[in-house]
Design a protein around this motif. Structure first.
Motif, PDB file in Angstrom:
ATOM      1  N   PRO A  66     -10.108  13.617   3.874  1.00 58.88           N
ATOM      2  CA  PRO A  66      -9.380  12.917   4.834  1.00 58.88           C
ATOM      3  C   PRO A  66     -10.094  11.217   5.082  1.00 58.88           C
ATOM      4  N   VAL A  67     -11.359  11.138   4.809  1.00 56.89           N
ATOM      5  CA  VAL A  67     -11.811   9.813   5.213  1.00 56.89           C
ATOM      6  C   VAL A  67     -11.447   8.863   4.223  1.00 56.89           C
ATOM      7  N   LEU A  68     -11.626   9.124   3.166  1.00 54.89           N
ATOM      8  CA  LEU A  68     -11.139   8.432   1.954  1.00 54.89           C
ATOM      9  C   LEU A  68      -9.494   8.235   2.007  1.00 54.89           C
ATOM     10  N   SER A  69      -8.827   9.105   2.166  1.00 55.14           N
ATOM     11  CA  SER A  69      -7.292   9.188   2.237  1.00 55.14           C
ATOM     12  C   SER A  69      -6.786   7.991   3.439  1.00 55.14           C
ATOM     13  N   ALA A  70      -7.231   8.236   4.658  1.00 54.53           N
ATOM     14  CA  ALA A  70      -7.093   7.759   5.730  1.00 54.53           C
ATOM     15  C   ALA A  70      -7.441   6.174   5.476  1.00 54.53           C
ATOM     16  N   THR A  71      -8.612   5.815   4.935  1.00 54.67           N
ATOM     17  CA  THR A  71      -8.971   4.379   4.765  1.00 54.67           C
ATOM     18  C   THR A  71      -8.018   3.690   3.722  1.00 54.67           C
ATOM     19  N   PHE A  72      -7.790   4.415   2.631  1.00 58.36           N
ATOM     20  CA  PHE A  72      -6.518   3.963   1.684  1.00 58.36           C
ATOM     21  C   PHE A  72      -5.697   3.709   2.334  1.00 58.36           C
ATOM     22  N   PHE A  73      -5.024   4.482   3.247  1.00 56.46           N
ATOM     23  CA  PHE A  73      -3.759   4.505   3.913  1.00 56.46           C
ATOM     24  C   PHE A  73      -3.818   3.258   4.794  1.00 56.46           C
ATOM     25  N   ALA A  74      -4.751   2.630   5.582  1.00 59.63           N
ATOM     26  CA  ALA A  74      -4.963   1.696   6.359  1.00 59.63           C
ATOM     27  C   ALA A  74      -4.908   0.582   5.463  1.00 59.63           C
ATOM     28  N   MET A  75      -5.487   0.491   4.366  1.00 61.16           N
ATOM     29  CA  MET A  75      -5.395  -0.715   3.206  1.00 61.16           C
ATOM     30  C   MET A  75      -4.008  -1.067   2.905  1.00 61.16           C
ATOM     31  N   ALA A  76      -3.332   0.080   2.534  1.00 59.34           N
ATOM     32  CA  ALA A  76      -1.937   0.129   2.013  1.00 59.34           C
ATOM     33  C   ALA A  76      -1.190  -0.274   3.041  1.00 59.34           C
ATOM     34  N   LEU A  77      -1.375   0.109   4.197  1.00 57.37           N
ATOM     35  CA  LEU A  77      -0.694  -0.449   5.214  1.00 57.37           C
ATOM     36  C   LEU A  77      -0.614  -2.082   5.615  1.00 57.37           C
ATOM     37  N   ALA A  78      -1.987  -2.310   5.373  1.00 59.15           N
ATOM     38  CA  ALA A  78      -2.174  -3.726   5.438  1.00 59.15           C
ATOM     39  C   ALA A  78      -1.609  -4.613   4.417  1.00 59.15           C
ATOM     40  N   ALA A  79      -1.437  -3.898   3.198  1.00 63.05           N
ATOM     41  CA  ALA A  79      -0.915  -4.736   2.000  1.00 63.05           C
ATOM     42  C   ALA A  79       0.664  -4.537   2.246  1.00 63.05           C
ATOM     43  N   GLY A  80       1.406  -3.965   3.145  1.00 69.33           N
ATOM     44  CA  GLY A  80       2.665  -3.915   3.571  1.00 69.33           C
ATOM     45  C   GLY A  80       3.424  -2.772   3.115  1.00 69.33           C
ATOM     46  N   LEU A  81       2.747  -1.464   3.170  1.00 71.22           N
ATOM     47  CA  LEU A  81       3.687  -0.255   2.503  1.00 71.22           C
ATOM     48  C   LEU A  81       4.292  -0.076   3.612  1.00 71.22           C
ATOM     49  N   ASP A  82       5.689   0.496   3.152  1.00 70.81           N
ATOM     50  CA  ASP A  82       6.891   0.588   4.110  1.00 70.81           C
ATOM     51  C   ASP A  82       7.122   1.915   4.290  1.00 70.81           C
ATOM     52  N   LEU A 100      -3.047   6.900  -7.865  1.00 73.66           N
ATOM     53  CA  LEU A 100      -3.959   7.854  -8.677  1.00 73.66           C
ATOM     54  C   LEU A 100      -5.342   8.050  -8.301  1.00 73.66           C
ATOM     55  N   THR A 101      -6.060   9.142  -8.626  1.00 70.39           N
ATOM     56  CA  THR A 101      -7.072   9.664  -8.023  1.00 70.39           C
ATOM     57  C   THR A 101      -8.291   8.594  -7.987  1.00 70.39           C
ATOM     58  N   VAL A 102      -8.845   8.317  -7.329  1.00 69.05           N
ATOM     59  CA  VAL A 102      -9.924   7.322  -7.576  1.00 69.05           C
ATOM     60  C   VAL A 102     -11.149   7.692  -7.928  1.00 69.05           C
ATOM     61  N   SER A 103     -11.396   9.129  -7.917  1.00 68.81           N
ATOM     62  CA  SER A 103     -12.410   9.651  -8.573  1.00 68.81           C
ATOM     63  C   SER A 103     -12.536   9.732  -9.827  1.00 68.81           C
ATOM     64  N   ALA A 104     -11.115   9.642 -10.586  1.00 64.39           N
ATOM     65  CA  ALA A 104     -11.118   9.637 -12.204  1.00 64.39           C
ATOM     66  C   ALA A 104     -11.587   7.934 -12.502  1.00 64.39           C
ATOM     67  N   GLU A 105     -10.859   7.269 -11.749  1.00 63.82           N
ATOM     68  CA  GLU A 105     -11.173   5.914 -12.326  1.00 63.82           C
ATOM     69  C   GLU A 105     -11.098   4.645 -11.232  1.00 63.82           C
ATOM     70  N   GLN A 106     -12.143   4.156 -10.756  1.00 65.26           N
ATOM     71  CA  GLN A 106     -12.300   3.488  -9.409  1.00 65.26           C
ATOM     72  C   GLN A 106     -11.439   2.519  -9.225  1.00 65.26           C
ATOM     73  N   LYS A 107     -11.149   1.602 -10.401  1.00 59.27           N
ATOM     74  CA  LYS A 107     -10.376   0.520 -10.112  1.00 59.27           C
ATOM     75  C   LYS A 107      -8.850   0.668 -10.048  1.00 59.27           C
ATOM     76  N   ARG A 108      -8.465   1.926  -9.964  1.00 59.32           N
ATOM     77  CA  ARG A 108      -7.040   2.285  -9.834  1.00 59.32           C
ATOM     78  C   ARG A 108      -6.709   2.231  -8.450  1.00 59.32           C
ATOM     79  N   ALA A 109      -7.445   2.363  -7.376  1.00 56.59           N
ATOM     80  CA  ALA A 109      -6.896   2.040  -6.347  1.00 56.59           C
ATOM     81  C   ALA A 109      -6.401   0.508  -5.926  1.00 56.59           C
ATOM     82  N   MET A 110      -7.215  -0.181  -6.440  1.00 51.92           N
ATOM     83  CA  MET A 110      -7.040  -1.584  -5.877  1.00 51.92           C
ATOM     84  C   MET A 110      -5.553  -1.851  -6.765  1.00 51.92           C
ATOM     85  N   GLU A 111      -5.346  -1.342  -7.904  1.00 52.23           N
ATOM     86  CA  GLU A 111      -4.542  -1.811  -8.842  1.00 52.23           C
ATOM     87  C   GLU A 111      -3.138  -1.326  -8.060  1.00 52.23           C
ATOM     88  N   THR A 112      -3.247  -0.155  -7.469  1.00 50.49           N
ATOM     89  CA  THR A 112      -1.926   0.595  -6.960  1.00 50.49           C
ATOM     90  C   THR A 112      -1.580  -0.488  -5.745  1.00 50.49           C
TER      91      THR A 112
END
Ligand code: B12
Length: 806
Positions: A523-539, A481-493
């Motif tokens: 791109p900066v935000l998306s790539a950073t979120f991507f790296a975090m998701a990969l560390a969380a084990g995204l397949d 979900l877009t982090v600009s709308a509600e910031q907590k949502r990124a970590m919840e995902t």
């Protein structure tokens, strides 16, 4: 449980041998229809079956291989499909008697499916369905689909078996000695596709001898836990006096039995050229052998006609290219309306080149016939790319058209936790052998918390299990979900990704870029979120592979997560252009000598190739010393220079070092014959803090070969241990190696401690950074610049006629 399935679990079943050649020997005219004999010469067919029964076959295969309407039409027998196939089963049933299985055979039609040929998928299913209905009515125990070359035709045949019967299915393809079917399918892709269709036994027949079939089955085993079947030819055919002869003896057919049983081959029979004598040999060799087998655990894969791609289960995150989607793309939307595919084909190729491992295909534009568009898109993508597909549509009719058009096991995008979605999509996935993305949302919407999404995922899993899908074929989208709308949502995902993996053991996927919607510098935000998701084990990640920052994050994360071994991909992407070729001379067309080839093999880190090359050099008459000094070492020196210039990087240096060690192990074996009686005991070590041991190992080998007894303590050895061992072993000399300016001082420390401990030995030092001056300054007795000099100097001190230090 079905008796055939139960028998598969208990033992290895013997299937019979060739039918066609046997019928020819018994009166079938050249050009005649073998299947017609079921009607006009049933006793001849029965006699062949009985010969196989008599030598111990457990499975008798019916004389119906060419019994499809299409094949029978060549003999104007297309109206007698039911009759010919039913009598085939009845003849086999009578001959088989009790306790044996009748496998009803189906071969390819010889027609090609659209878009290559003119046969429609539904038409093909119907053609095979006629045969299958006749088999089921006549009481066959199972269906065996043999000698298929086109995986898509085989998909149609499997689907027909399921639609027109509930008989167990064996599905076999034929591969050539290049390891692919004539239409380009490798065994892994075939096995993934057939496994997903739920067939009971997967394997290969015809085309190859038993060794070739075994190699095919090994590849199949790497991707499926299903029982396998081997039906090899009796060797490869040769022409003798104008006749085709299969040279394989009965005994040769059994050569791989132990390995086959261990591999989980549960049915062994024969194809062309095999006779009752071959089947008897197989039976005899199997009898008395332990035949227990536990299937390996299942892992997730997708496939295309030409490739299998792992998904989930610890495999590197799959990049799903998202660009074949009309949202916001005018050109593509326009082409969809006009029924064109140029954009699709270009994007498929480009995304593959940029690193995508799967391709999402979406054709949903208002006013477009989506089922027809998706079919067209699947044909277009499959024609230009080997990547498996992700079919992206909310229209079940479009999905079904796409599933029929696909060559392999696709990923359906998507099902949700809503009842009506689960009811429609999961049966489609089951029927067409697809995996499915499960969206973590339901009738109520997207749960805010990770726990809520986990609960929806659990419900989807239960429904999928009930529908007969393995858990490995379900990939949960935890929803970005877009982090600009509600910031907590990124970590919840991200928490949801971890929970779905940790608690349900399911693979996960995210459409990543949505995170940055509404913010600058996306791109900066998306790539950073991507790296975090990969560390969380995204397949798996649905992204735009053209987005450089995303791919940068991906490549870096693959190194950090240990998926990119030796950072090879990373290096080849960011630095490959820097390194000159290993053998510059090769490009000039000049003949490359063995010394240069040795050096090049070290530079390239060719671990597999180096030993044969060393052997070739020795065979050319080079001495072991020449191999080392004129071939291997110059190569390693060049590696060092390139390392210093940042042209190659540590993983590549390590590969070169391992290649060097492999070469030296071979040279050591060569030199061991030269060994003489002990001239003295020498302790060798690379000093503490230093793991460079190639040079030290060479010195050890040469000293041994010149008659010294060498005790090698290895690398990174603390001074204390050197002192203790020197005392315990009562050695005559201690040799120390160091390759770095930072570890030189350990030599000084060690020598000082030896003295302090009152141990009287010769001390010698060496290694790239050591000089005579330095050796003198720390009181070492001997310095040598290379191994040969080391031997000569040691001999002068300890050799015959010299007395030890005392
Ligand atoms: C291969 C290699 C590695 C391999 C080692 C694998 C292994 N099993 O040995 C790996 C990849 C692991 C490696 C790691 C590192 N390496 Co390195 N490595 C090299 C390289 C390319 C070749 C070394 C070699 O094997 N040469 C060939 C052998 C045969 O030569 P030799 O060791 O000199 O031995 C001969 C003689 O000296 C003599 N001899 C040797 N020992 C003895 C002992 C006695 C008693 C006697 C008499 C004679 C003798 O006889 C030998 C045979 O003729 C050199 C570059 C170079 N050109 O030297 C860098 C080099 C040594 N490494 C270097 C560095 C910096 C590292 C790392 C720190 C890199 C990093 N950033 O992590 C790590 C070190 C980790 C550690 N704690 O030790 C630097 C050292 C710079 C410095 N400060 O002095 C070098 C010089 C590269 C560079 N240009 O920067 N490395």
């Amino acid at each position: 449980m079905n008796a055939f399935r139960e028998a598969l679990q208990q033992r290895v079943l013997v299937l019979d041998g060739a039918m066609g050649t046997m019928l020819q020997e018994r009166g079938l005219k050249p050009g005649g229809c073998p299947e017609e004999m079921n009607l006009n010469a049933p006793e001849v067919v029965a006699a062949v079956h009985r010969e196989y029964v008599d030598v111990g076959a457990d499975i008798i295969v019916t004389n119906t291989f060419g019994g499809s309407r299409v094949k029978l039409a060549h003999y104007r027998l297309e109206d007698r499909v039911a009759e010919i196939n039913a009598s085939g089963v009845e003849i086999a049933r009578r001959a088989a008697g009790d306790g044996r299985f009748v496998a009803a055979s189906i071969g390819p039609t010889g027609r090609f499916l659209e878009p290559v040929g003119d046969a429609g998928f539904d038409e093909m299913v119907e053609i095979f369905g006629e045969q299958v209905s006749a088999f089921a009515a006549a009481g066959a125990d199972l269906v065996t689909l043999e000698t298929f070359l086109d995986i898509r035709e085989l998909r149609a045949a499997v689907i027909a078996c399921r639609e027109f019967s509930d008989l167990p299915i064996m599905a076999l393809m034929t591969f050539d000695d290049g390891g692919r079917s004539v239409l380009g399918t490798p065994p892994e892709a075939a096995a993934v596709t057939l496994d997903a269709l739920g067939v009971d036994v997967i394997g290969s027949n015809c085309g190859l001898g038993v060794d070739g079939i075994f190699a095919i089955l090994e590849k199949m085993r790497s991707v499926t836990p299903r029982p396998l079947i081997s039906q090899a030819n009796a060797g490869l055919p040769t022409l003798v006096d104008g006749r085709t002869v299969f040279p394989g003896t009965p005994e040769e057919m059994t050569a791989y039995h132990d390995r086959m049983i261990a591999l989980g081959v549960r049915v062994i029979g024969g194809c062309c050229g095999t006779t009752p004598a071959h089947i008897r040999a197989i039976r005899t060799a199997l009898d008395g052998k332990p035949q227990a087998w536990t299937p390996p655990s299942r892992r997730g894969y997708l496939s295309s006609r030409t490739a299998a791609v792992p998904l989930g289960g610890g495999a590197p995150c799959a990049i799903i290219g998202e660009r074949i989607n009309p949202t916001g793309k005018k050109l593509y939307s326009q082409e969809l309306r006009e029924g064109k595919t140029a954009y699709i084909r270009r994007e498929a190729q480009e995304q593959a080149a940029l690193g995508a491992s799967l391709l999402d295909v979406n054709c949903g534009v208002p006013g477009v016939d989506e089922p027809a568009a998706l079919e067209r898109a699947v044909f277009a993508v499959s024609g230009v790319s080997s990547l498996p597909l992700v079919l992206d549509s909310s229209d079940p009719a479009a999905l079904e058209r796409g599933l029929k058009a696909a060559d392999g096991k696709v990923l359906i995008n998507s099902v949700s936790g809503e009842e009506k979605s689960l009811k429609v999509i999961l049966p489609l996935a089951r029927k067409y052998g697809a995996a499915v993305i499960g969206l973590a949302l339901d009738e109520v919407g997207i749960p805010e918390t990770a726990e809520g999404r986990l609960a929806v995922a659990r419900r989807i899993l239960n429904a999928a299990t009930e529908a007969g899908l393995p858990a490995q074929d379900l990939v949960i989208d935890c929803l970005t979900l877009t982090v600009s709308a509600e910031q907590k949502r990124a970590m919840e995902t991200l928490r949801a990704v971890q929970a779905v993996k940790g608690e349900l053991g399911l693979a996960t996927v995210l459409g990543v870029s949505n995170i940055s919607f509404g913010l600058p510098c996306r791109p900066v935000l998306s790539a950073t979120f991507f790296a975090m998701a990969l560390a969380a084990g995204l397949d798996a990640a649905i992204i735009n592979p053209r987005e450089e920052k995303m791919m940068d994050a991906y490549r870096a994360a693959m190194v950090l997560l240990g998926h990119d071994e030796r950072a090879e991909e990373y290096i080849s992407c960011y630095a490959a252009a820097l390194a000159p070729p290993a053998v510059p001379a090769a490009e000039t067309g000049r003949e490359v000598g063995i010394r240069e080839r040795l050096a090049a093999a070290i530079i390239e880190g060719d671990r597999e190739g180096i030993v044969p090359l060393v052997e070739a050099a020795l065979a050319e008459g080079l001495s072991p010393q020449a191999v080392s000094n004129e071939g291997l070492l110059p190569g390693l020196e060049e590696v060092g220079r390139r390392f210093g210039r940042n042209q190659v990087f540590l993983p590549q240096v390590m590969l070169s070092a391992e290649t060097m060690q492999a070469a030296f192990a071979r040279l050591k074996a060569e030199m061991s014959g030269e060994r003489a009686a002990s001239l003295g005991k020498i302790l060798m070590a690379t000093v503490e803090g230093d793991i460079h041991d190639i040079g030290k190992n060479i010195v050890c080998t040469l000293l041994e070969n010149h008659g010294f007894e060498v005790f090698d303590l290895g690398k990174n050895v603390p001074a204390r241990r050197i002192i203790d061992e020197a005392r315990a072993l009562q050695v005559d000399a201690v040799g120390l190696s160091a390759l770095m300016t930072t570890t030189l001082n350990q030599m000084q420390t060690t020598i000082a401690q030896l003295r302090e401990a009152g141990i009287k030995v010769f001390t010698m030092v060496g290694g790239a950074v050591v000089t005579q001056e330095y050796a003198d300054s720390i009181g070492a007795d001997l310095f040598a610049a290379d191994a040969l000099e080391a031997v000569a100097k040691v001999k002068a001190l300890l050799g015959p006629g010299q007395k030890a230090k005392g």
